[in-house]
Design a protein around this motif. Structure first.
Motif, PDB file in Angstrom:
ATOM      1  N   ASN A   1       0.834  -1.197   0.000  1.00  0.00           N
ATOM      2  CA  ASN A   1       0.000   0.000   0.000  1.00  0.00           C
ATOM      3  C   ASN A   1       0.875   1.255   0.000  1.00  0.00           C
ATOM      4  OD1 ASN A   1      -2.281  -1.660  -0.031  1.00  0.00           O
ATOM      5  ND2 ASN A   1      -2.323  -1.801   2.181  1.00  0.00           N
ATOM      6  N   GLU A   2       0.423   2.328   0.558  1.00  0.00           N
ATOM      7  CA  GLU A   2       1.044   3.646   0.423  1.00  0.00           C
ATOM      8  C   GLU A   2       2.315   3.885   1.226  1.00  0.00           C
ATOM      9  OE1 GLU A   2       0.113   6.105  -1.607  1.00  0.00           O
ATOM     10  OE2 GLU A   2      -1.570   4.968  -2.369  1.00  0.00           O
ATOM     11  N   CYS A   3       2.570   3.138   2.273  1.00  0.00           N
ATOM     12  CA  CYS A   3       3.656   3.450   3.200  1.00  0.00           C
ATOM     13  C   CYS A   3       5.037   3.115   2.632  1.00  0.00           C
ATOM     14  CB  CYS A   3       3.435   2.682   4.500  1.00  0.00           C
ATOM     15  SG  CYS A   3       1.841   3.057   5.265  1.00  0.00           S
ATOM     16  N   ALA A   4       6.056   3.764   3.192  1.00  0.00           N
ATOM     17  CA  ALA A   4       7.440   3.534   2.767  1.00  0.00           C
ATOM     18  C   ALA A   4       8.076   2.465   3.659  1.00  0.00           C
ATOM     19  CB  ALA A   4       8.242   4.830   2.854  1.00  0.00           C
ATOM     20  N   PHE A   5       8.647   1.444   3.044  1.00  0.00           N
ATOM     21  CA  PHE A   5       9.293   0.354   3.764  1.00  0.00           C
ATOM     22  C   PHE A   5      10.550   0.843   4.465  1.00  0.00           C
ATOM     23  CE2 PHE A   5      12.549  -3.003   3.725  1.00  0.00           C
ATOM     24  CZ  PHE A   5      11.917  -3.961   4.494  1.00  0.00           C
ATOM     25  N   LYS A   6      10.740   0.402   5.720  1.00  0.00           N
ATOM     26  CA  LYS A   6      11.958   0.735   6.465  1.00  0.00           C
ATOM     27  C   LYS A   6      12.781  -0.509   6.775  1.00  0.00           C
ATOM     28  CE  LYS A   6      11.954   4.321   9.221  1.00  0.00           C
ATOM     29  NZ  LYS A   6      11.680   5.184  10.384  1.00  0.00           N
ATOM     30  N   ARG A   7      12.129  -1.591   7.259  1.00  0.00           N
ATOM     31  CA  ARG A   7      12.899  -2.808   7.520  1.00  0.00           C
ATOM     32  C   ARG A   7      11.998  -4.013   7.742  1.00  0.00           C
ATOM     33  NH1 ARG A   7      14.473  -0.679  13.051  1.00  0.00           N
ATOM     34  NH2 ARG A   7      13.353  -2.024  14.474  1.00  0.00           N
ATOM     35  N   LEU A   8      12.621  -5.188   7.582  1.00  0.00           N
ATOM     36  CA  LEU A   8      11.972  -6.479   7.809  1.00  0.00           C
ATOM     37  C   LEU A   8      12.881  -7.288   8.716  1.00  0.00           C
ATOM     38  CD1 LEU A   8      10.204  -8.763   5.306  1.00  0.00           C
ATOM     39  CD2 LEU A   8      12.074  -9.712   6.643  1.00  0.00           C
ATOM     40  N   GLU A   9      12.292  -7.945   9.694  1.00  0.00           N
ATOM     41  CA  GLU A   9      13.055  -8.795  10.597  1.00  0.00           C
ATOM     42  C   GLU A   9      12.319 -10.118  10.764  1.00  0.00           C
ATOM     43  OE1 GLU A   9      13.644  -6.592  14.213  1.00  0.00           O
ATOM     44  OE2 GLU A   9      15.229  -5.379  13.327  1.00  0.00           O
ATOM     45  N   VAL A  10      13.091 -11.181  11.019  1.00  0.00           N
ATOM     46  CA  VAL A  10      12.516 -12.498  11.264  1.00  0.00           C
ATOM     47  C   VAL A  10      12.899 -12.907  12.677  1.00  0.00           C
ATOM     48  CG1 VAL A  10      12.433 -14.912  10.540  1.00  0.00           C
ATOM     49  CG2 VAL A  10      12.682 -13.107   8.820  1.00  0.00           C
ATOM     50  N   PHE A  11      11.916 -13.396  13.417  1.00  0.00           N
ATOM     51  CA  PHE A  11      12.134 -13.861  14.787  1.00  0.00           C
ATOM     52  C   PHE A  11      11.748 -15.321  14.878  1.00  0.00           C
ATOM     53  CE2 PHE A  11      11.627  -9.348  15.093  1.00  0.00           C
ATOM     54  CZ  PHE A  11      12.518  -8.963  16.070  1.00  0.00           C
ATOM     55  N   GLY A  12      12.492 -16.069  15.678  1.00  0.00           N
ATOM     56  CA  GLY A  12      12.189 -17.474  15.900  1.00  0.00           C
ATOM     57  C   GLY A  12      11.857 -17.708  17.358  1.00  0.00           C
ATOM     58  N   TYR A  13      10.850 -18.532  17.595  1.00  0.00           N
ATOM     59  CA  TYR A  13      10.460 -18.907  18.948  1.00  0.00           C
ATOM     60  C   TYR A  13      10.889 -20.344  19.185  1.00  0.00           C
ATOM     61  CZ  TYR A  13       7.406 -14.804  19.020  1.00  0.00           C
ATOM     62  OH  TYR A  13       6.920 -13.526  19.000  1.00  0.00           O
TER      63      TYR A  13
END
Length: 136
Positions: free
Chosen positions: A48-60
């Protein structure tokens, strides 16, 4: 007509979250595959309209949360624009490899941060229950 609740002179709208802009919608995890060094996740979504800043992956694992490194997975002639690429508005496909390094995580969570009209918006993009991949 606009309705709100006043408390101490402040006006509260019970639908405040409805007015927030969503950075993406229609997330559909289309495949998850276990590899020797990680888990490859493919998901379709609408940016959608927003600007991407970051992606993170977490494991449980055993109730503990751990940050997992990840990388893009390019297919065919696709170019890897790097982890900080801001995609254009519209239908998109995300392909990443979460580098689990042999750890048997109970689930993985993909989280994002976007700038939506000057405000940081953090969301859980997808939750992947990896137990089924490991025969649990």
């Amino acid at each position: 007509m606009v309705a709100g609740l006043t408390l101490g002179g402040l006006l509260f709208f019970p639908w405040g979250n409805l007015l927030e802009v969503d950075p993406y919608s229609d997330v559909d995890v289309v495949s998850v595959s276990l590899e020797e060094d990680g888990v490859v996740i493919t998901a379709n979504f609408r940016k959608n309209e927003c600007a991407f800043k970051r992606l993170e992956v977490f494991g449980y694992v055993f109730g503990e949360l751990q940050i997992i490194t990840w990388e893009n997975v390019a297919v065919g002639a696709e170019e890897d624009y790097g982890p900080n690429h801001d995609r254009t508005k519209g239908d998109q496909t995300l392909r990443i490899r979460a580098k689990t390094n042999g750890v048997d995580y109970d689930k993985l969570e993909i989280r994002t941060r976007h700038d939506c009209n000057g405000k940081n918006v953090d969301r859980v993009f997808a939750t992947i229950h990896t137990g089924a991949l490991n025969g649990k």
